[in-house]
Design an enzyme around this catalytic site. Structure first.
Site, PDB file in Angstrom:
ATOM      1  CD  GLU A   1      -4.444  -8.378   2.261  1.00 21.03           C
ATOM      2  OE1 GLU A   1      -5.305  -7.684   2.827  1.00 21.03           O
ATOM      3  OE2 GLU A   1      -3.242  -8.067   2.221  1.00 21.03           O
TER       4      GLU A   1
ATOM      5  CD  GLU B   1      -2.644  -1.349   2.545  1.00 21.93           C
ATOM      6  OE1 GLU B   1      -2.641  -0.407   3.349  1.00 21.93           O
ATOM      7  OE2 GLU B   1      -3.271  -2.412   2.742  1.00 21.93           O
TER       8      GLU B   1
END
Ligand code: G3I
Length: 385
Positions: free
Chosen positions: A272, A166
């Site tokens: 995920e 991220e």
């Protein structure tokens, strides 16, 4: 708890006993249903995650699901810097030892999640002993130290590494994290340089992020991967987290991102995957600080954990359309990992509303396969693999 509790219990024949215990806690149906990873063999790996609480409890019924359905495993939390070293003097390595030993004994492709993430990195990492910000070189040295420790202790067992999590915003700019502020715009590149140099040759290095259908982020990642490759840096995969909603993103947009990432030569990993059935938008006003919300009758409509069949069906169809799309794009995809095992412990029970009863995965709170499980299987069987 004794040191490396899991290793002691899980060693030798007890691993088999553990599987039996787990299965007997479950109903027989886990024995009767097809294995997910076998169904998708030849297309992509199917993964799940081990939470810290599972790693501390070898009798958790979730292990029956893990052993039958997943050929890849990610640690939900234990490898994050803040979990490993909440302070410089504390080293929590036992759960990581348990994770790697358990996964290796089951021949599962293990994921190192995550080397460098702006979240869950404790403040001490960025500071010197006097509490002042480190210099760029000192922070890079500290990052190298962490990667070296990871490589030495667990590198033999781990195949995939989420090197950076991220670091790119939805408009394509670099996230202004503390790493970024100290190191500069080449934080992500330096992280991959360290990982390239320090992690074993068999390791595959991934960049991992969310909202990967945002055009700015998608294009910046494609450009970044090409740039790293042109500089001779290793980058083998792009992780699309896949925390998706019932109506967003559109599967066509997900497919377009998968193809864009695949065009770089890197493999796509859905790292995920879960679906937030309860969603967010219906009760979030523009000014609401979502982290302050707690469960109430408006945002938590099914507190007993039982969904009306129409909702169960809607959830199953959404999973099916996602897997039909993933199967169609399989040439670009190496792995699809579910973020959790069952709805019972999904992080979505606590985000963005604390204490909700949410519905996110293929197995319910009693570890039984949901209609979505069969829809996902169905997507696998509609191929010639
Ligand atoms: O275990 C403690 C418990 O002892 C304590 O009483 C309780 C009080 O808050 O906290 C518990 O720890 C929580 C932990 O999850 C286990 O449930 C932490 O507060 C909480 O911050 C932590 O959240 C995790 C989150 O990352 C932040 O690290 C979630 O489990 C985990 O699913 C989530 O995973 C992330 C990926 O790593 C990166 N991508 C996004 C994804 C979802 O946020």
């Amino acid at each position: 708890m004794p040191r490396n509790h899991f290793r002691q219990i899980a060693s030798t024949t007890t691993l088999a006993a553990l599987a039996l215990t787990a299965t007997s806690c479950n109903q027989a149906s886990n024995d009767e249903i097809p294995s997910l990873h076998e169904a998708f063999e030849g297309l992509f790996l199917i993964g799940g995650t081990l939470s810290n609480s599972m790693l501390q409890d070898p009798s958790d019924p979730g292990y029956a699901i893990v052993e039958k359905h997943f050929n890849s495993l990610s640690p939900e939390n234990c490898m994050k810097w803040g979990n490993m070293n909440p302070s410089p003097e504390v080293s929590n390595y036992d759960l990581i030892d348990s994770f790697t030993e358990y996964g290796a004994s089951n021949n599962q492709a293990l994921v190192g999640h995550t080397l460098f993430w702006h979240s869950q990195t404790p403040e001490w990492v960025y500071q010197d002993e006097a509490g002042k910000d480190l210099t760029r070189d000192a922070l890079l040295a500290r990052m190298r130290e962490r990667a070296t420790l990871m490589a030495e202790k667990w590198g033999d067992h781990i195949l995939y590494w989420d090197v950076v999590n991220e670091s790119i915003m939805s408009d394509g700019s670099w996230r202004q994290s503390k790493y970024q502020q100290i190191i500069g715009d080449d934080f992500t590149e330096q992280a991959f340089r360290i990982a390239s140099e320090v992690l074993p040759h068999h390791a595959k290095l991934l960049y991992n992020d969310y909202n990967m259908t945002d055009a700015g982020r998608r294009d910046a990642i494609v450009a970044m991967v090409k740039d790293f490759k042109s500089k001779g840096l290793r980058i083998d995969g792009i992780g699309m987290q896949g925390h998706w909603l019932m109506d967003y993103p559109d599967t066509e947009d997900i497919a377009a991102s998968i193809r864009a990432f695949g065009s770089t030569g890197a493999k796509v990993h859905i790292t995920e995957l879960d679906l937030d059935l309860l969603g967010r938008s219906s009760f979030f006003g523009a000014d609401v600080d979502i982290k302050r919300l707690t469960a109430n009758s408006e945002n938590n409509p099914f507190p007993d954990g039982v969904l009306p069949s129409s909702e169960e069906h809607r959830f199953a169809l959404r999973y099916e359309e996602i897997f039909q799309m993933l199967v169609a794009e399989a040439e670009h995809i190496e792995r699809v990992t579910f973020w959790g095992i069952s709805d019972k412990t999904s992080w979505l029970n606590n985000f963005p509303v604390r204490g909700r009863t949410n519905f996110a995965l293929l197995f319910d709170r009693q570890f039984q396969p949901k209609p979505a499980f069969y829809r996902v299987l169905n997507a696998a069987s509609k191929t010639d693999n």
